[in-house]
Design a protein around this motif. Sequence first.
Motif, PDB file in Angstrom:
ATOM      1  N   VAL A   7     -26.851  -2.407 -41.307  1.00  0.00           N
ATOM      2  CA  VAL A   7     -25.481  -1.902 -41.418  1.00  0.00           C
ATOM      3  C   VAL A   7     -25.484  -0.465 -41.912  1.00  0.00           C
ATOM      4  O   VAL A   7     -26.221  -0.116 -42.840  1.00  0.00           O
ATOM      5  CB  VAL A   7     -24.650  -2.777 -42.379  1.00  0.00           C
ATOM      6  N   TRP A   9     -23.046   2.042 -43.752  1.00  0.00           N
ATOM      7  CA  TRP A   9     -21.805   2.063 -44.532  1.00  0.00           C
ATOM      8  C   TRP A   9     -21.138   3.437 -44.481  1.00  0.00           C
ATOM      9  O   TRP A   9     -20.034   3.620 -45.008  1.00  0.00           O
ATOM     10  CB  TRP A   9     -22.090   1.657 -45.969  1.00  0.00           C
ATOM     11  N   LEU A  20     -24.510 -11.089 -42.665  1.00  0.00           N
ATOM     12  CA  LEU A  20     -23.115 -11.022 -42.263  1.00  0.00           C
ATOM     13  C   LEU A  20     -22.666 -12.349 -41.651  1.00  0.00           C
ATOM     14  O   LEU A  20     -23.503 -13.135 -41.195  1.00  0.00           O
ATOM     15  CB  LEU A  20     -22.907  -9.901 -41.232  1.00  0.00           C
ATOM     16  N   TYR A  55     -16.746   3.066 -39.957  1.00  0.00           N
ATOM     17  CA  TYR A  55     -17.722   2.387 -40.802  1.00  0.00           C
ATOM     18  C   TYR A  55     -17.015   1.290 -41.600  1.00  0.00           C
ATOM     19  O   TYR A  55     -15.822   1.384 -41.845  1.00  0.00           O
ATOM     20  CB  TYR A  55     -18.377   3.383 -41.764  1.00  0.00           C
ATOM     21  N   PRO A  56     -17.771   0.247 -41.985  1.00  0.00           N
ATOM     22  CA  PRO A  56     -19.182  -0.019 -41.691  1.00  0.00           C
ATOM     23  C   PRO A  56     -19.362  -0.435 -40.236  1.00  0.00           C
ATOM     24  O   PRO A  56     -18.440  -0.975 -39.609  1.00  0.00           O
ATOM     25  CB  PRO A  56     -19.528  -1.153 -42.642  1.00  0.00           C
ATOM     26  N   HIS A 124     -18.392  -9.806 -40.089  1.00  0.00           N
ATOM     27  CA  HIS A 124     -17.661  -9.642 -41.343  1.00  0.00           C
ATOM     28  C   HIS A 124     -18.647  -9.762 -42.514  1.00  0.00           C
ATOM     29  O   HIS A 124     -19.660 -10.459 -42.424  1.00  0.00           O
ATOM     30  CB  HIS A 124     -16.580 -10.714 -41.504  1.00  0.00           C
ATOM     31  N   THR A 125     -18.329  -9.071 -43.597  1.00  0.00           N
ATOM     32  CA  THR A 125     -19.111  -9.236 -44.818  1.00  0.00           C
ATOM     33  C   THR A 125     -18.734 -10.567 -45.475  1.00  0.00           C
ATOM     34  O   THR A 125     -17.767 -11.224 -45.078  1.00  0.00           O
ATOM     35  CB  THR A 125     -18.838  -8.092 -45.806  1.00  0.00           C
ATOM     36  N   GLN A 129     -14.702  -8.326 -45.227  1.00  0.00           N
ATOM     37  CA  GLN A 129     -14.495  -7.007 -44.634  1.00  0.00           C
ATOM     38  C   GLN A 129     -15.036  -6.976 -43.207  1.00  0.00           C
ATOM     39  O   GLN A 129     -16.136  -7.453 -42.936  1.00  0.00           O
ATOM     40  CB  GLN A 129     -15.197  -5.937 -45.480  1.00  0.00           C
ATOM     41  N   VAL A 131     -16.807  -5.637 -39.961  1.00  0.00           N
ATOM     42  CA  VAL A 131     -17.929  -4.742 -39.661  1.00  0.00           C
ATOM     43  C   VAL A 131     -17.943  -4.525 -38.152  1.00  0.00           C
ATOM     44  O   VAL A 131     -17.946  -5.485 -37.380  1.00  0.00           O
ATOM     45  CB  VAL A 131     -19.279  -5.337 -40.124  1.00  0.00           C
TER      46      VAL A 131
END
Length: 372
Positions: A7, A9, A20, A55-56, A124-125, A129, A131
């Motif tokens: 990833v 950032w 992830l 980003y990310p 997604h994180t 979040q 991605v």
Amino acid sequence: MKTRAAVLWGPTQHFEIEELELDEPKQGELLIKLVATGLCHSDWYFATGDSPGRYPIVAGHEGAGVVEKVGPGVTDFQPGDHVILTFIPPCGKCRWCLSGIPVLCDRGANVTLGAQLDGTFRLHTKDGQDVGQFAMIGCFSEWTVAPTDAVVKIDPDIPLDKACLVACAVPTGAGAAMFRGGVRPGDTVAVIGVGGVGMNAVQGAVLAGAVRVIAVDRVAWKLEKAKEFGATHTIDATREDIYQRIMEITNGVGCDKVLLTLDHVKPEHVGLATQVTRKAGRTVIVGASGRGMDHIDVTPREFMLLAKEIVGTIYGHSNPKVDIPRFLELYRMGKLKLDELVTKTYTLEQINEGYRDVVEGRVIRGVLLFDH
């Protein structure tokens, strides 16, 4: 499901290996287990900030793998299919697709945003979040979800750790010579910059019938390698005057075609390439340039009095669905080199080491191999 991915950032010049969450494939999408992904300099531009993007993001666009699951409505792929992923999923309906240039599809405007075709995200994180996935494929990940329009099915006998190079480096370089450059039998061609794309420009020029192929670079071992791909002459830019040597080789005429395949094209590079192009010859800008480059060092005289051409290309003007199978058939017949392009392989955790090697000129092509 979960996937490990590299990833970015921000423009930090450093990839972070993260676990992830990956959503199931939706309508018209595939879940793909990546086997190999090439380290292309274009992905590094996200790490440096030279490519504008959100980003990310998980970069990587030169991937090959195996279909694990198909989404609703998918009928032309099935689990177990071997596939190559490409970086622009053509719609098949816009002016550019209908004109036979699908790599200029209007969908290309969204490839750096990281969302899928429906505007939502698949990665997604752990805390939710979103991605992004560069080009809607994000191949620096063990697993990915991609639209079927960005995927090409290939025969299972082609090794995926070599086939991944036909996702970008091969069609961009070889296509620049064969399609956009229009190299013809008997031509003299100069290739300025013989990295992953440039080396394929060399063999593309040979396939198109060029009788003289002049490889230009600053790295001596790459010039030696270029001879294996068909270069008849080499010029070491650290020791020789490029203009003078090309004029010596061509008896003062210049090259029929000049392919500018540097990883970072600057104004003076375009000027030099145009100078060593013959009257009514063609210069092809293949490599990318920094966001701040706003001019090229070329005088109007080159165009008006000498009738020269400067053209650009993306993906070598190749058509992924048509030309990827063609290039793989050339490989199967022994006419296109793939194995020789791979200088070194890396694990996902070694991606930063891999890009150091790319930037410092230690590889023709580095390849990530995924250990599932």
